[in-house]
Write a protein that holds these residues in place. Sequence first.
Motif, PDB file in Angstrom:
ATOM      1  N   THR A  93      56.701  87.157  58.775  1.00  0.00           N
ATOM      2  CA  THR A  93      56.304  88.445  58.225  1.00  0.00           C
ATOM      3  C   THR A  93      55.913  88.256  56.771  1.00  0.00           C
ATOM      4  O   THR A  93      56.631  87.599  56.003  1.00  0.00           O
ATOM      5  CB  THR A  93      57.445  89.469  58.324  1.00  0.00           C
ATOM      6  N   ALA A  94      54.772  88.791  56.390  1.00  0.00           N
ATOM      7  CA  ALA A  94      54.318  88.716  55.003  1.00  0.00           C
ATOM      8  C   ALA A  94      53.700  90.051  54.611  1.00  0.00           C
ATOM      9  O   ALA A  94      53.039  90.706  55.423  1.00  0.00           O
ATOM     10  CB  ALA A  94      53.306  87.585  54.832  1.00  0.00           C
ATOM     11  N   SER A  95      53.919  90.459  53.370  1.00  0.00           N
ATOM     12  CA  SER A  95      53.397  91.734  52.880  1.00  0.00           C
ATOM     13  C   SER A  95      52.615  91.517  51.599  1.00  0.00           C
ATOM     14  O   SER A  95      52.970  90.661  50.772  1.00  0.00           O
ATOM     15  CB  SER A  95      54.543  92.713  52.604  1.00  0.00           C
ATOM     16  N   THR A 118      51.825  95.089  55.650  1.00  0.00           N
ATOM     17  CA  THR A 118      52.763  94.117  56.204  1.00  0.00           C
ATOM     18  C   THR A 118      52.223  93.581  57.515  1.00  0.00           C
ATOM     19  O   THR A 118      51.796  94.347  58.381  1.00  0.00           O
ATOM     20  CB  THR A 118      54.139  94.752  56.426  1.00  0.00           C
ATOM     21  N   LYS A 119      52.230  92.251  57.657  1.00  0.00           N
ATOM     22  CA  LYS A 119      51.744  91.612  58.875  1.00  0.00           C
ATOM     23  C   LYS A 119      52.847  90.737  59.456  1.00  0.00           C
ATOM     24  O   LYS A 119      53.563  90.044  58.721  1.00  0.00           O
ATOM     25  CB  LYS A 119      50.527  90.735  58.583  1.00  0.00           C
ATOM     26  N   THR A 120      52.969  90.772  60.759  1.00  0.00           N
ATOM     27  CA  THR A 120      53.838  89.848  61.480  1.00  0.00           C
ATOM     28  C   THR A 120      52.965  89.079  62.461  1.00  0.00           C
ATOM     29  O   THR A 120      52.219  89.680  63.234  1.00  0.00           O
ATOM     30  CB  THR A 120      54.955  90.596  62.219  1.00  0.00           C
ATOM     31  N   SER A 122      47.736  85.841  55.713  1.00  0.00           N
ATOM     32  CA  SER A 122      48.153  86.791  54.687  1.00  0.00           C
ATOM     33  C   SER A 122      48.444  86.091  53.370  1.00  0.00           C
ATOM     34  O   SER A 122      48.858  84.925  53.348  1.00  0.00           O
ATOM     35  CB  SER A 122      49.409  87.551  55.138  1.00  0.00           C
ATOM     36  N   ASN A 127      51.060  85.657  50.337  1.00  0.00           N
ATOM     37  CA  ASN A 127      52.517  85.517  50.458  1.00  0.00           C
ATOM     38  C   ASN A 127      52.898  84.779  51.743  1.00  0.00           C
ATOM     39  O   ASN A 127      53.967  85.000  52.305  1.00  0.00           O
ATOM     40  CB  ASN A 127      53.244  86.865  50.408  1.00  0.00           C
ATOM     41  N   SER A 128      52.025  83.897  52.197  1.00  0.00           N
ATOM     42  CA  SER A 128      52.323  83.067  53.360  1.00  0.00           C
ATOM     43  C   SER A 128      52.599  81.641  52.887  1.00  0.00           C
ATOM     44  O   SER A 128      52.859  81.402  51.711  1.00  0.00           O
ATOM     45  CB  SER A 128      51.173  83.129  54.367  1.00  0.00           C
ATOM     46  N   GLU A 164      59.535  87.175  50.681  1.00  0.00           N
ATOM     47  CA  GLU A 164      60.359  87.920  51.631  1.00  0.00           C
ATOM     48  C   GLU A 164      60.498  87.104  52.906  1.00  0.00           C
ATOM     49  O   GLU A 164      59.814  86.096  53.086  1.00  0.00           O
ATOM     50  CB  GLU A 164      59.740  89.292  51.932  1.00  0.00           C
ATOM     51  N   ASP A 165      61.420  87.538  53.766  1.00  0.00           N
ATOM     52  CA  ASP A 165      61.671  86.823  55.023  1.00  0.00           C
ATOM     53  C   ASP A 165      61.977  85.349  54.758  1.00  0.00           C
ATOM     54  O   ASP A 165      61.671  84.475  55.563  1.00  0.00           O
ATOM     55  CB  ASP A 165      60.458  86.973  55.948  1.00  0.00           C
ATOM     56  N   SER A 211      64.494  91.765  48.870  1.00  0.00           N
ATOM     57  CA  SER A 211      63.344  91.971  49.745  1.00  0.00           C
ATOM     58  C   SER A 211      63.780  91.839  51.202  1.00  0.00           C
ATOM     59  O   SER A 211      64.804  91.205  51.489  1.00  0.00           O
ATOM     60  CB  SER A 211      62.249  90.946  49.446  1.00  0.00           C
TER      61      SER A 211
END
Length: 503
Positions: free
Chosen positions: A227-229, A234-236, A358, A360-361, A367-368, A418
């Motif tokens: 998951t990245a936003s 937000t995408k999973t 995305s 933030n990958s 996050e995550d 987060s």
Amino acid sequence: MFRILGSQKRLCDGVSRRELLLGGSLSLGGITLADLYQARSIQAQDNAERKSTFGKAKSCILLYLWGSPSQLETFDVKPDAPIEIRGEFGGGIASAIPGYRVGELLPNTAGILDKTTIVRSLTHPYPLHGIELALTGIPKLGQRFSDPHDMRSWPFIGSVVDYIQQQQLNGSLPDVPQNIAMPWPFSSRRTGEVLRSGPYGGFLGPAFDPIWTEFKGSASSRSAKVTASFGGVTKTYRDPYGGIEPDSRLVLAAAEQPSAEIRIDRLKNRSELLKQFDKGREQLNRTPIAKSFDRYQQMAHSLLTSPRISNAIDVSREPKTVREKYGENLFGHSCIAARRLIEAGSTFVTVFWDEYESVNSAWDTHEDHFNRMKNQLCPSFDHAYPALLNDLEARGLLDETLVVCISEHGRTPRIDDSPGGGRNHWSRAYSAIFAGGGFARGRVVGKTDAIAGDVADNPFSPNDILATVYHLLGIDHEMLLHDRLNRPFPIVAAGRVREELLA
């Protein structure tokens, strides 16, 4: 191997010609003569040991982990730190280096660390995704160009190696491209933003951009969901770095451009026609763009008519047991292809663990964090990296091949709130790992404070790493290159060869 020495001519006050030129020409970097005197005093040391390792490596595999791994879950664990620092995986495990613990998510890597040198004290003041600082030798981030191909930017290390090799060949093309990068043109598989700058020819011209591969395939249904936003979206999704489908493959990006209807015989006819046109423009001004066009033309023809490189990146030619050992994922297959390219004769091969889908990958775990580290990032790395080193050693290649694994910075010591926990950008202290080609074995260099937040001993700059890599490849890091305006620039500004890393 390379053995390229720079000029050491000195003026009456003891300042080298390079230092004077650098002090007068690098206003964009903010370097003064006072800085140069200080750098020179630091470098005033016995270099007998250094000479023994100059040019020891014939080639380099650069593994670039974009987004930046957390030092606390990898090579700088802090088992005694509070839970909000060490997180879920903070205890670490024993490694092949006596007394040194590594992140518990890297059990295979722990077993081969006696082949490596780990630096825990990298530091710089820019907690940004400015990979130029890690890969080009610039003195500071300063002005950044929106166009990744802007010819005012500094050249990527692989581009410099390629350029110097061409000078040795008097401009003729080598049998195998010397600067190859994978799995796809950098930052081209994320959505929503323009391409990032960094791994390009810069002021050497686009002729010295890497030769890129492309990835044809998809993430496996077995790959862990991530998951990245970014920007409120937000995408999973499943990521090919966590696993790929069996029919996935790497191909040459250049080979994807011509129409499938153009057969080799037609390509040769067009090549003859181009030679006729070439005779009509012999008197044209030979600008960098014109030279780039010529080199692109030759390289494209060479790549399209020779199976040597396409065969090298065809990982399906490897036994299934080998592919499984590296990991059936994009990073693992790219590492196999890198080894095959070195065997085919390439000098500098880069494997980017790049953004996918995305912002933030990759290793940018805002996050995550714990899910991604446990179920995707560390497992894929922990298969491929030890397999690559063991494979190179078994084939007699490790002693002459550098394996350089770096990133642009580290992650914050304190975990934020987060979703899934996050660590953000942190450049005050981070880690990297090196092997082969003249690097020491079983050595841990530098240390940080109790929370891996600041360097406590023996700081390293990114340019120190670049200077040391050039040294091992037999290239003087003080050598001057010239831009389009014939201004002199050093290959590496304000960096020095670090003997702590040398065998």
